[in-house]
Each structure stands twice: as C-alpha cells, then as structure tokens.
Design a protein around this motif. Structure first.
Motif, PDB file in Angstrom:
ATOM      1  N   TYR A 128      39.251 -30.083  70.186  1.00 18.16           N
ATOM      2  CA  TYR A 128      39.169 -28.491  70.221  1.00 18.16           C
ATOM      3  C   TYR A 128      39.119 -28.128  71.859  1.00 18.16           C
ATOM      4  N   PRO A 129      39.583 -26.894  71.928  1.00 17.64           N
ATOM      5  CA  PRO A 129      39.429 -26.441  73.449  1.00 17.64           C
ATOM      6  C   PRO A 129      38.170 -26.466  73.990  1.00 17.64           C
ATOM      7  N   GLY A 130      37.803 -26.365  75.205  1.00 13.63           N
ATOM      8  CA  GLY A 130      36.525 -26.140  75.719  1.00 13.63           C
ATOM      9  C   GLY A 130      36.129 -27.076  76.773  1.00 13.63           C
ATOM     10  N   ARG A 131      36.926 -28.314  77.102  1.00  8.07           N
ATOM     11  CA  ARG A 131      36.521 -29.169  77.957  1.00  8.07           C
ATOM     12  C   ARG A 131      37.022 -28.761  79.221  1.00  8.07           C
ATOM     13  N   THR A 132      36.352 -29.201  80.409  1.00  7.63           N
ATOM     14  CA  THR A 132      36.843 -28.942  81.691  1.00  7.63           C
ATOM     15  C   THR A 132      37.804 -29.756  81.991  1.00  7.63           C
ATOM     16  N   PRO A 134      43.302 -25.491  68.854  1.00  7.03           N
ATOM     17  CA  PRO A 134      42.365 -24.671  68.311  1.00  7.03           C
ATOM     18  C   PRO A 134      41.800 -24.989  66.808  1.00  7.03           C
ATOM     19  N   ALA A 135      40.554 -24.620  66.666  1.00 11.74           N
ATOM     20  CA  ALA A 135      39.786 -24.736  65.380  1.00 11.74           C
ATOM     21  C   ALA A 135      40.616 -24.303  64.520  1.00 11.74           C
ATOM     22  N   GLU A 136      41.316 -23.190  64.207  1.00 11.60           N
ATOM     23  CA  GLU A 136      41.854 -22.706  63.266  1.00 11.60           C
ATOM     24  C   GLU A 136      42.921 -23.352  62.829  1.00 11.60           C
ATOM     25  N   ASP A 137      43.649 -24.132  63.761  1.00  7.06           N
ATOM     26  CA  ASP A 137      44.775 -24.830  63.338  1.00  7.06           C
ATOM     27  C   ASP A 137      44.674 -26.210  63.178  1.00  7.06           C
ATOM     28  N   TRP A 138      43.444 -26.734  63.284  1.00  8.98           N
ATOM     29  CA  TRP A 138      43.082 -28.167  63.194  1.00  8.98           C
ATOM     30  C   TRP A 138      43.597 -28.955  62.108  1.00  8.98           C
TER      31      TRP A 138
END
Length: 76
Positions: A9-13, A47-51
């Motif tokens: 999921y996105p969100g990591r630096t 993205p979570a919605e595409d996982w």
C-alpha cells in the motif's frame, strides 16, 4: 540474478523503501548466496482499492505453486 518485487500500500517514505530494499538485499545474499551486485529490488505502490484485483488474485490466489509465504487474509 535475483530480482525481488515488493508490492505494498502507498504511504511509505523513500527512506523506508530504501531501508526495505537494503534489508531484502541482505536477506537474499544470506539465504540464496547471491552477490550484492546481482540482486535488484523494485517497490510498487498499489492502492488499497486495487489490491484484490492487481495483487491478491493474480500474484497470490492464481499462483500457489510459487507462493512460499501465504498471507493470513483474503480480501475477496
């Protein structure tokens, strides 16, 4: 020539992603006996919605023969 693909999921630096790639490289070197120069690591944000459709179904559910660590979830 191991190439490791990490999908998350996105969100990591960028720093977190680099640390993850460094740790994966060390693990592959230790477990597979590969030289650092032969290892590559890519990280893909999904993205979570595409996982479920972009990762779970094609990479996990439909490829059990190459899955060495099964997840403890099922988003379907």
């Amino acid at each position: 020539m191991p190439h490791v693909i990490v999908k998350l999921y996105p969100g990591r630096t960028e720093e977190q992603k680099q640390q993850l790639a460094d740790e994966i490289t060390k693990a592959v070197m230790a477990a597979a006996g590969s030289a650092e120069r032969s290892i590559s690591v890519s990280i893909e944000d999904v993205p979570a919605e595409d996982w479920a459709e972009k990762v779970y179904r094609p990479d996990i559910m439909e490829r059990p023969d190459i899955l060495y660590k099964k997840p403890g979830y099922n988003p379907l």
